[in-house]
Design a protein around this motif. Structure first.
Motif, PDB file in Angstrom:
ATOM      1  N   ARG A  95       0.641  -1.307   0.102  1.00  0.00           N
ATOM      2  CA  ARG A  95       0.165  -0.059  -0.207  1.00  0.00           C
ATOM      3  C   ARG A  95       0.870   1.229   0.096  1.00  0.00           C
ATOM      4  N   HIS A 115      -5.983   0.220  11.037  1.00  0.00           N
ATOM      5  CA  HIS A 115      -6.635  -1.099  10.158  1.00  0.00           C
ATOM      6  C   HIS A 115      -6.356  -2.165  11.057  1.00  0.00           C
ATOM      7  N   SER A 272     -13.384  -2.676  -4.428  1.00  0.00           N
ATOM      8  CA  SER A 272     -13.818  -2.033  -3.054  1.00  0.00           C
ATOM      9  C   SER A 272     -15.002  -2.559  -2.563  1.00  0.00           C
ATOM     10  N   ARG A 274     -17.958  -3.047   0.589  1.00  0.00           N
ATOM     11  CA  ARG A 274     -18.741  -2.441   1.922  1.00  0.00           C
ATOM     12  C   ARG A 274     -19.899  -3.471   2.325  1.00  0.00           C
ATOM     13  N   GLY A 291      -6.786  -5.632   2.582  1.00  0.00           N
ATOM     14  CA  GLY A 291      -7.044  -5.369   3.935  1.00  0.00           C
ATOM     15  C   GLY A 291      -8.046  -4.141   4.008  1.00  0.00           C
ATOM     16  N   HIS A 293     -11.175  -2.641   6.938  1.00  0.00           N
ATOM     17  CA  HIS A 293     -12.002  -2.843   8.187  1.00  0.00           C
ATOM     18  C   HIS A 293     -13.096  -3.580   7.858  1.00  0.00           C
ATOM     19  N   SER A 297     -13.637  -2.464   2.932  1.00  0.00           N
ATOM     20  CA  SER A 297     -12.336  -2.938   2.761  1.00  0.00           C
ATOM     21  C   SER A 297     -11.928  -3.036   1.179  1.00  0.00           C
ATOM     22  N   GLY A 298     -10.787  -3.515   0.756  1.00  0.00           N
ATOM     23  CA  GLY A 298     -10.436  -3.608  -0.465  1.00  0.00           C
ATOM     24  C   GLY A 298      -9.344  -4.394  -0.806  1.00  0.00           C
TER      25      GLY A 298
HETATM   26  P1  AMP Z   1     -11.961   1.993  -0.406  1.00  0.00           P
HETATM   27  O1  AMP Z   1     -12.945   1.028  -0.729  1.00  0.00           O
HETATM   28  O2  AMP Z   1     -10.733   2.158  -1.521  1.00  0.00           O
HETATM   29  O3  AMP Z   1     -12.623   3.113   0.303  1.00  0.00           O
HETATM   30  O4  AMP Z   1     -10.978   1.241   0.965  1.00  0.00           O
HETATM   31  C1  AMP Z   1     -11.803   0.691   1.952  1.00  0.00           C
HETATM   32  C2  AMP Z   1     -10.746   0.303   2.999  1.00  0.00           C
HETATM   33  O5  AMP Z   1     -10.156  -0.756   2.379  1.00  0.00           O
HETATM   34  C3  AMP Z   1      -9.934   1.381   3.430  1.00  0.00           C
HETATM   35  O6  AMP Z   1      -9.631   1.385   4.780  1.00  0.00           O
HETATM   36  C4  AMP Z   1      -8.445   0.870   2.754  1.00  0.00           C
HETATM   37  O7  AMP Z   1      -7.430   1.155   3.731  1.00  0.00           O
HETATM   38  C5  AMP Z   1      -8.697  -0.416   2.590  1.00  0.00           C
HETATM   39  N1  AMP Z   1      -7.971  -1.175   1.219  1.00  0.00           N
HETATM   40  C6  AMP Z   1      -8.467  -0.793   0.055  1.00  0.00           C
HETATM   41  N2  AMP Z   1      -7.844  -1.503  -0.798  1.00  0.00           N
HETATM   42  C7  AMP Z   1      -6.772  -1.892  -0.338  1.00  0.00           C
HETATM   43  C8  AMP Z   1      -5.722  -2.919  -0.430  1.00  0.00           C
HETATM   44  N3  AMP Z   1      -5.340  -2.811  -1.754  1.00  0.00           N
HETATM   45  N4  AMP Z   1      -4.943  -3.326   0.426  1.00  0.00           N
HETATM   46  C9  AMP Z   1      -5.168  -3.124   1.551  1.00  0.00           C
HETATM   47  N5  AMP Z   1      -6.241  -2.388   2.115  1.00  0.00           N
HETATM   48  C10 AMP Z   1      -6.953  -1.831   1.201  1.00  0.00           C
END
Ligand code: AMP
Ligand code: MN
Ligand code: MN
Length: 321
Positions: A95, A115, A272, A274, A291, A293, A297-298
């Motif tokens: 990341r 996280h 992404s 939810r 990773g 929450h 997460s994503g």
């Molecule tokens: P997002 O969907 O991009 O808003 O991300 C949601 C959560 O997932 C955030 O807390 C990011 O830090 C985590 N996240 C998104 N993509 C990744 C990744 N490739 N690796 C680790 N954590 C991720």
């Protein structure tokens, strides 16, 4: 506010930063309000102590965060002529992006993150489940004895506001609101921050969303949609235009899990996710190399879009079952 028990890592980080003269502060790829707010908030606080701070991020600061003081100073760099490297809001080295180097010539790597999936890749790791990394930085600023000023406060409040989507996520606790109050008391304008970060979409973005939403799929509480390179090209939109789509899907009553698959380059798909409290999408993301929450997460999959979709849906169907 009552004194929280201090973790050992938190105390070590305080000592390390009290002694440092030069610090590199690093935000994660595709930086959000929490990553930029936390890095800038810490930089402003350390500068008040006479520390020289350099800011690093593999990707540019999004337009909606350029209002933050000092945000023009980020650059894609990695330096080892420092007394410490502090990485914020980042759960693993991937990341950090392509600026990351394993080699750092004995410079201590400090990780401060909220996280639950954090891989503790630093020499010192302060990982605590708060609504935002900015709240951890707020505590650290207090530990360092730096009085809050309007710059520090505006940066940190931005992270609290964006990571809680305007105080709406389930991990928004009384302590989160107390932190926001402290930051507002120090001069940060909640209204200005809300406007800057939530009134930031363009018509082009909305048209892209229209195209993607037309193809929305839904099956047993799982809703997903895809944004391809072709969609982005036709709309004339950058990949970041898909930010916020998964949040939108998560507001739909029938949806337990919302997924947005976005093709960032050929055969590279950003996912992404939810969920409602019932489903742990952090565990799903972790199993796919990402990773996040429990409810947000994503991950990044190096696969063609259809294969990425099947991989993610497979993992989600098992998680939901
Ligand atoms: P997002 O969907 O991009 O808003 O991300 C949601 C959560 O997932 C955030 O807390 C990011 O830090 C985590 N996240 C998104 N993509 C990744 C990744 N490739 N690796 C680790 N954590 C991720
Ligand atoms: Mn973040
Ligand atoms: Mn965060």
């Amino acid at each position: 506010m009552s004194e929280r028990p201090k973790s050992r890592a938190r105390a070590e980080i305080r000592t390390l930063l009290e002694r440092a003269r030069r610090v590199l502060i690093v935000a994660h790829v595709e930086p959000d309000g929490d990553a930029i707010g936390a890095t800038l908030g810490l930089a402003w606080a350390l500068r008040r102590r006479g520390v020289s701070c350099t800011l690093a991020c593999a990707h540019p600061v999004p337009d909606s965060l350029r209002f933050l003081p000092g945000s023009e100073a980020f650059a894609p760099r990695w330096r080892t002529d420092e007394d410490a490297i502090v990485v914020l809001d980042t759960s693993d080295t991937q990341r950090i992006g392509e600026i990351y180097r394993d080699e750092r010539g004995g410079v201590p790597l400090v990780v401060i993150d909220h996280h639950v999936t954090n891989l503790r890749f630093g020499d010192v790791n302060w990982v605590e489940a708060r609504a935002s990394t900015c709240e951890l930085v707020l505590d650290l600023v207090g530990d360092l004895g730096v009085p809050l000023d309007v710059e520090i406060a505006a940066c940190l409040l931005t992270g609290v506001v964006t990571d809680t989507r305007g105080f709406r996520t389930r991990n928004t606790h009384a302590a989160t609101l107390a932190a926001a109050m402290t930051l507002m008391d120090a001069g940060a304008s909640l209204g200005d921050i809300m406007d800057a970060v939530f009134r930031s979409r363009s018509i082009t973005t909305l048209r892209l969303w229209g195209v993607a939403l037309e193809r929305l799929q839904h099956e047993d509480g799982i809703a997903w949609l895809e944004v391809s390179q072709d969609d982005l090209r036709r709309a004339g939109a950058p990949p970041s235009a898909a930010d916020g789509l998964s949040n939108l899907l998560s507001e739909v009553r029938e949806v337990d899990v919302a997924v947005v698959l976005r093709e960032v380059r050929a055969n590279v798909v950003d996912v992404s996710m939810r969920s409602t409290p019932r489903v742990d999408v952090a565990a799903v993301a972790l199993s796919l190399g990402g990773g996040g929450h429990r409810q947000a997460s994503g991950c990044l999959l190096k696969l063609p879009l259809p294969e990425a979709r099947e991989r993610v849906l497979d993992a989600l169907r098992r998680a939901v079952a």
